[in-house]
Design an enzyme around this catalytic site. Structure first.
Site, PDB file in Angstrom:
ATOM      1  N   GLU A 196       0.806  -1.220   0.000  1.00 38.78           N
ATOM      2  CA  GLU A 196       0.000   0.000   0.000  1.00 38.78           C
ATOM      3  C   GLU A 196       0.839   1.269   0.000  1.00 38.78           C
ATOM      4  OE1 GLU A 196      -3.009  -0.157   3.033  1.00 38.78           O
ATOM      5  OE2 GLU A 196      -4.128  -1.732   1.996  1.00 38.78           O
ATOM      6  N   GLU A 252      -5.558  -8.667   0.771  1.00 41.07           N
ATOM      7  CA  GLU A 252      -6.257  -8.234   1.984  1.00 41.07           C
ATOM      8  C   GLU A 252      -7.713  -7.956   1.643  1.00 41.07           C
ATOM      9  OE1 GLU A 252      -4.508  -5.128   4.428  1.00 41.07           O
ATOM     10  OE2 GLU A 252      -2.486  -5.759   3.865  1.00 41.07           O
TER      11      GLU A 252
END
Length: 489
Positions: free
Chosen positions: A167, A376
């Site tokens: 991320e 995720e």
């Protein structure tokens, strides 16, 4: 959710779950590990616990892997701690750190669980911060490349799937929250300089993986939050597009094409931003061809027009798990986010929107035509052991079922998706909410209050208790997505 048919998942589809070293391992001062900047950041989240013990995976990894095998996992995505492998600026490799990850990898392979390793998941070593001042110094690129090569040389004989940086987009968008902005005095401009350095680190990792790992594949892990336009008003559509650009698309375009888009270059020009790009940098970036995308997606947002005369507002995330405690951002002239009246939300005001995962996979496939694995996707909630000694997490089962169903539909839509690894296997330390915000299929019997009082893992229970979602997920994955545990509507 209306079910018309059960989607078919490919043979050899990877089913598993995910974690991150700093959130699950604990033992932050054991086995030769030194402190990471995110450790210090976690200590500022009172009354929530810091990560010094977390789920104590460092001491329980064999038990945890045995539970993964019992559940039926064929994959496990986790990260390595940079400061556990290279704890000091002298670059000496820590044999205890190498041994821990060797043991974990071998334990996974013993049960035919494929390891998928993230090289960097928020945990910049403090010695990097002290020596170079953090991410703003280009010397970090060489240090990161050295760390990556140590990982590839030590583990690449058994690990073939790698993820570069977790991320990166969220680290730039929420730099203060994650501690990335430390040392910056002009975040508006310097975040783009840090972002460029991270892009070069990513490129170095990709090239090293392809050079050193026989058959190795590597990709980035963007945090994807699809943006729907608030209305069919044309400027709301532009606002939603701007939101996607400024939070996601800039990063993904750069990973795939190895150069910055006209959109971001014009933005830098119009705002007098100098990201400090050297002539040879984009040549390096272009050489780094990724093999796939890891995809993190939990929820969606709604974007709309933000006229220039509006007052700017920060995005204040819900930090205490009490509904209604967040503030949507307003960026005048660019975009604003707003509430979605068509979806429910968690206690942390995160949208519960399974369709967002199908949307994300479609969006990524349409733009880039690269294989994807969900790295995720999960449901955070307050939990405690019931009077019967079990954890009945029906909400999580519903969330997983509905999201996995949408993954199946995306595959039917033509998207190439090769695995689903939700967040997370065990409960672990939330980025801002300690152990209070639980995501796991397995309950960790410890609370923030206990962790704050007792800083010794050996004096705490930290017992593993399988939740109802563990049993539900086990049936689903052992049937390769056929045993849904519900009746069709």
């Amino acid at each position: 959710m209306h079910y018309t048919h059960d989607p078919i998942f490919p043979e050899n589809f990877f089913w598993g779950a995910s974690s991150a070293a700093w959130q699950v391992e604990g033992a932050t001062r054991e086995g030769g590990r030194t402190q990471a900047v995110i450790d210090l950041n976690s200590q500022k989240k009172k009354p929530f616990a810091d990560n010094s013990i977390a789920s104590d995976h460092y001491h329980h990894y064999k038990e945890d892997v045995a539970l993964m095998a019992e559940c039926g996992f064929s994959s496990y995505r986790f990260s390595m701690s940079w400061s556990r492998i290279i704890p000091h600026e002298d670059r000496k490799v820590n044999p205890d750190g190498i041994a821990f990850y060797n043991n974990l990898i071998d334990e996974l392979l013993k049960y035919n669980i494929t390891p998928i390793i993230t090289l960097y998941h928020y945990d910049l070593p403090c010695w990097i911060e002290k020596k170079y001042g953090g991410w703003l110094n280009r010397s970090v690129i060489e240090e990161f490349e050295y760390y990556c090569k140590i990982c590839f040389n030590n583990f690449g004989d058994r690990v073939k799937y790698w993820l570069s940086i977790n991320e990166q987009n969220m680290q730039i968008v929420y730099g203060d929250w994650l501690g990335v902005s430390k040392g910056c005095n002009n975040w508006f401009e310097q975040k783009w300089q840090i972002n460029h350095i991270m892009n070069l680190c990513h490129a170095k990792a990709v090239l090293a993986c392809h050079e050193l790992v026989d058959g190795g594949k590597i990709g980035p892990v963007p945090g994807m939050v699809p943006i729907y336009p608030a209305t069919c008003k044309p400027m709301d559509q532009i606002g939603a597009m701007n939101a996607e650009e400024f939070t996601e698309k800039i990063w993904n375009d750069t990973y795939v094409y190895g150069e910055y888009s006209n959109f971001v270059k014009n933005y830098w020009k119009n705002h007098n931003i100098n990201p400090e790009i050297k002539p040879e940098d984009e040549e390096l970036m272009k050489k780094a061809k990724i093999d796939f995308f890891g995809v993190n997606c939990y929820r969606s947002n709604v974007g709309k027009d933000a006229p220039l005369d509006l007052e700017a507002k920060e995005y204040l995330l819900n930090k205490d798990g009490k509904k209604g405690n967040l503030q949507f951002p307003i960026n005048p002239g660019e975009f604003a986010l707003t509430e979605n009246p068509y979806v429910e939300t968690t206690d942390w005001d995160w949208e519960i929107d399974p369709v967002s995962l199908r949307y994300t996979l479609r969006y990524m496939w349409d733009h880039y035509h690269l294989p994807m694995i969900i790295t995720e996707n999960g449901f955070g909630m307050h939990e405690s052991i019931g009077n019967d000694g079990y954890i009945h997490d029906k909400e999580r089962i519903n969330f997983l079922r509905d999201n996995i169903y949408q993954v199946g539909l995306a595959i039917e839509d033509g998207c190439e998706v090769w695995g689903y690894n939700p967040w997370s296997f065990t409960d672990l330390l939330s980025t801002g909410n300690g152990m209070a915000k639980r995501y796991g299929l397995v309950y960790i019997d410890v609370t923030d209050e206990q962790l704050n009082k007792i800083n010794d893992a050996s004096k705490l229970s930290i017992k593993r208790i399988k939740k109802d979602s563990f049993y539900w997920y086990s049936k689903l994955i052992k049937s390769n997505g056929k045993e849904w545990g519900r009746e069709k509507e």
